[in-house]
Design a protein around this motif. Structure first.
Motif, PDB file in Angstrom:
ATOM      1  N   VAL A 347     -72.065 -38.411 -54.794  1.00  0.00           N
ATOM      2  CA  VAL A 347     -71.754 -37.034 -55.224  1.00  0.00           C
ATOM      3  C   VAL A 347     -70.626 -36.343 -54.440  1.00  0.00           C
ATOM      4  N   PRO A 348     -69.494 -36.961 -54.171  1.00  0.00           N
ATOM      5  CA  PRO A 348     -68.443 -36.226 -53.456  1.00  0.00           C
ATOM      6  C   PRO A 348     -67.851 -35.106 -54.313  1.00  0.00           C
ATOM      7  N   SER A 349     -67.534 -33.996 -53.669  1.00  0.00           N
ATOM      8  CA  SER A 349     -66.912 -32.874 -54.368  1.00  0.00           C
ATOM      9  C   SER A 349     -66.197 -32.012 -53.346  1.00  0.00           C
ATOM     10  N   GLY A 360     -65.706 -32.064 -58.760  1.00  0.00           N
ATOM     11  CA  GLY A 360     -66.542 -33.149 -58.270  1.00  0.00           C
ATOM     12  C   GLY A 360     -66.659 -34.244 -59.316  1.00  0.00           C
ATOM     13  N   PHE A 361     -66.887 -35.453 -58.832  1.00  0.00           N
ATOM     14  CA  PHE A 361     -67.087 -36.607 -59.701  1.00  0.00           C
ATOM     15  C   PHE A 361     -68.196 -37.445 -59.097  1.00  0.00           C
ATOM     16  N   SER A 362     -69.089 -37.938 -59.923  1.00  0.00           N
ATOM     17  CA  SER A 362     -70.210 -38.696 -59.383  1.00  0.00           C
ATOM     18  C   SER A 362     -70.567 -39.845 -60.307  1.00  0.00           C
ATOM     19  N   GLU A 363     -71.300 -40.793 -59.752  1.00  0.00           N
ATOM     20  CA  GLU A 363     -71.836 -41.910 -60.523  1.00  0.00           C
ATOM     21  C   GLU A 363     -73.215 -42.265 -59.992  1.00  0.00           C
ATOM     22  N   THR A 364     -74.055 -42.777 -60.872  1.00  0.00           N
ATOM     23  CA  THR A 364     -75.314 -43.390 -60.467  1.00  0.00           C
ATOM     24  C   THR A 364     -75.105 -44.894 -60.400  1.00  0.00           C
TER      25      THR A 364
END
Length: 392
Positions: A347-349, A360-364
């Motif tokens: 979850v970096p932002s 922010g951009f995130s992935e599971t």
């Protein structure tokens, strides 16, 4: 244990989970574990309800069948949704603590070492004090983490549900971005999130979607407030899909019109940081090493104001949250070693102070022996989503 066609997992899987929890109990010299966290009760039994705000507890003795105590209205849920054969309840005329004392006697807890989940949201201090007073010969200890330690590494069947949840999340993201444009409200975008995720199999999520725009996009954990989108807005989106109470979450940022350097520079840093974390994750590396890879990348772009963890465990959820951050975080200096089939939401932002905004951009992702599988990386690219502004 009894067969039940409504169970999300096989009886063998539930037996394995229960056995592993009992191994943890033995290691901590616990005779009876009182489980109050809704996710933990569901994980061990299949019993699920939105009525977990009512007092309930699962009693797990070192030997013998567990016993679930819950509100009488929930009895049918126990019968239809769980494998349990041993359960009791209380009604509006009864004191649930008195019923609990009787249930603890039934499983042989009096005078034994009994644990409670001190970290649980739904076990008030008042309840604890009353139980201690009612059972003075019992030795009470903290059982926090007993079940969570087992939940941390997912089974293949659990990952299958998380993969389905990821598909729902991606559908919701596509729907939200297709809806967002000048003049549309945050509410309409949020409705598109729900429509997309639910049409693709999602249940109710562990948290409302975070749908915020413009100067509101810098508000942590913000939700829609009816604001109309307009030119020059950052549109921040983060939410989860949820299947059989298993979540997968994702985050994307969009911009209406031509984004300024203050936005594009931070987007590049966040995306590079996310990809550095993804490139570092594999079985055998530490949590801290993954965080370090992400954090150093952001610093290399000139941004040292990334202040939270790089990611957290994700899996079983009920409101108020979809995360398992209380089980494990990817944070600075953490020496916890990653194992295959751990699942994380990365979850970096960064805040964009020039616009009072946030990107922010995130992935599971699922940890593998040689790297990780990104579950949410299809459909919407890992890049700033450019939305057309008002035609002039």
């Amino acid at each position: 244990m009894r067969e039940n066609e409504n169970l999300p997992f096989t009886l063998d899987e539930y037996r394995t989970r229960l056995a592993r929890v009992r191994e943890g109990m033995a290691a901590r010299e616990i005779d009876v574990a009182m489980i109050s966290v809704p996710e933990n009760i569901y994980y061990l039994t299949g019993y699920t309800t939105l009525g977990y705000y009512m007092y309930q507890t699962l009693l797990v003795p070192a030997e013998g069948e567990p016993l679930l105590l819950t509100y009488r209205e929930e009895r049918i849920n126990v019968q239809r949704l769980s494998w349990l054969e041993r359960y009791t309840d209380y009604d509006v005329t009864q004191d649930p603590i008195e019923v609990t004392v009787d249930a603890l006697d039934e499983v042989g807890a009096r005078g034994k070492v009994t644990s409670i989940e001190e970290s649980g949201y739904f076990f008030p201090i008042r309840t604890y004090h009353r139980l201690v007073a009612a059972l003075p010969q019992t030795r009470w200890v903290d059982g926090s983490g007993l079940v969570e330690a087992v939940r941390l590494v997912k089974s293949p069947a659990e990952i299958d549900y998380i993969r389905l949840a990821a598909g729902a999340a991606m559908a919701g993201m596509r729907s939200a971005l297709d809806t967002a444009r000048p003049g549309v409200t945050e509410n309409e975008v949020a409705a598109a999130v729900y429509g997309g995720t639910l049409r693709h199999g999602s249940e109710y999520p562990g948290s409302p979607p975070y749908v915020i725009s413009g100067e509101r996009s810098g508000l942590p954990h913000g939700t829609w407030e009816g604001r109309e989108l307009r030119d020059g807005d950052i549109v921040f989106l983060e939410f989860s899909g949820c299947v059989r109470r298993y979540s997968a979450a994702m985050m994307r940022a969009a911009f209406i019109g031509d984004p300024p350097a203050a936005v594009t520079g931070r987007v590049a840093a966040v995306v590079d940081g996310l990809e550095a974390a993804i490139g570092t994750i594999r079985a055998g590396v530490t949590s801290g090493a993954v965080d370090d890879a992400c954090r150093k990348t952001l610093v290399s772009h000139g941004f040292g104001d990334f202040t939270h963890e790089t990611g957290y465990s994700i899996g079983v959820c009920y409101p108020p949250g979809w995360n398992e951050s209380h089980i494990m975080n990817l944070h600075p200096g953490d020496e916890t070693v990653l194992r295959p089939n751990m699942v994380f939401h990365l979850v970096p932002s960064l805040i964009v102070p020039e616009l009072n905004g946030h990107v922010g951009f995130s992935e599971t992702v699922v940890v593998t022996e040689t790297g990780c599988e990104v579950l949410t990386g299809k459909v919407v690219p890992r890049e700033l989503q450019l939305l057309p502004g008002t035609l002039r």
